[in-house]
Write a protein that holds these residues in place. Sequence first.
Motif: not given
Lengths: 78, 423
Positions: A56-59, A61, A63-68, A71, B166-171, B189, B193, B195
């Motif tokens: 599980i990861s948190l995105i 936002d 910068n320009k590019e999304l990162t992870e 979590l 995989q889970l990616s959370i955009y809050p 985005k 991206s 991702l």
Amino acid sequence: MTKKMDYEKSLNQLEKVIEQLENKELSLDDALLLFQEGIELYRLCHSKLNEVEHKISLIIDENKELTETPLTLDELEE
Amino acid sequence: MNIKTLSVSQANDYIKRLLVSDPILHNIKIEGELSNVKYHHSGHIYFTLKDKQSKINCIMFKSYTEKLDIQIKNGMAVIIRGYISVYERDGQYQLYASEIEEKGLGDLYKAYTQLKERLEKEGFFDISYKKDLPFRPRKIGVVTSLTGAVIRDIITVTLRRFPKVQLSIYPVPVQGEGSAESITKAINKINKSKLDIDVIIIARGGGSIEELWSFNEELVAKAIFNSKIPIISAVGHETDFTIADFVADIRANTPSTAAELAVPSYKEQQAYIDGIHKRLISKMNERMNVHRKNLDYIKNNQYFRHPFDRVFSEQQYVDQIGKDLNKLMDYFFSTKKNKLLSQAKRLDSLNPLSILTRGYAVVYDKNEKAVNSVKNIQIDENLFVNFLDGYAKCTVNELIREDKALDEENGLRKITESIRKSN
């Protein structure tokens, strides 16, 4: 060619193979070839099904590019 | 100044007395839009009355709801008659409704309906634009609030159902100012991206039409429509439909259902492919056995079991012919030999010399002609009597004629000789 296939495609292919092996008139040589293909596809499906580890990861936002960033369930508020 | 200290209860009690004694609040009519309507099993109805700036909590007791002739629902514009009082436990004032009169659909509800109709006409909900969900996603993007049960439900259900993902959370804030813009940005985005997200879930728990409003905004609808990544929407409760739900590739009743739609069951998939694996092996064995049996059948054929039978039988035949040939040759030779012997015997019996050995002699005249009758000779004629080993010169002294044919013994010999001659 099989390396590029995803789980669903491999599975569809596998279903086709078993269908032919079960219902089609085949020479022994052709049956053996199909069987071999089927076993390879089964292995591929198996590895495709298992290849991703749960994460599980948190995105982020910012910068320009999304990162992870990782979590955990405990970090979430009730 | 000396102020008397009050307990909370005393304070609330005082406020309540103030309010209920007010002549206006005691009997009042308020117009607004209904939301958060809850029919409680006790028979009371709880709801909120609101306009663009403000809201008030309302309750209608069972004794009044029984007389109510309309089914009230969210978005409905109404005029309510009742009184204002305080719910002391919560320190909250509220409108105690006694009559509700429908005024027409609420502004928000109207806006919702208009946008829905327009987008539908523009093809935003067309089934032809719906994308298929990936069968086995590797990465799922979740656009929702980090707080509350929604995200937890999605995570737990996914983990239970298909742990290999995989889970990616955009809050995002799922209601209020800037919420629609945040959701729109998140969808756009994630699409742009790197991702590598295979499917997006946009989710929010239940709420009033106001609370769900971000998901009824046109910009969110457009972001969902333009997303190249398939989108599952799970907004509100089962009965709440938002514009987002109509535009999304698939709508889920609840966040848990969204998670279930997003991933296959790991156990089922594993069992399914293992099942095919078993079928492959058993079918191949079956096929091999058929061929093996055929081969055995051929192997057990008499020509393979006794390969020389044919040769032996041919040999026997040849032997038989050989035997027959020998027999025939023997027969042929013995016949020929017998014939030869009998010819030889005959020849022997005809040999004049053999007669001479038995004491006979041949008489020739001077012309070397054999004499066979006394009629052909004369007295004093010289004759030659031939023996086996020489001859005698004789002169005829006397001629005596005898008819020897009358003699029985001589007559028989004559006959025999005549037969022999004729042979």
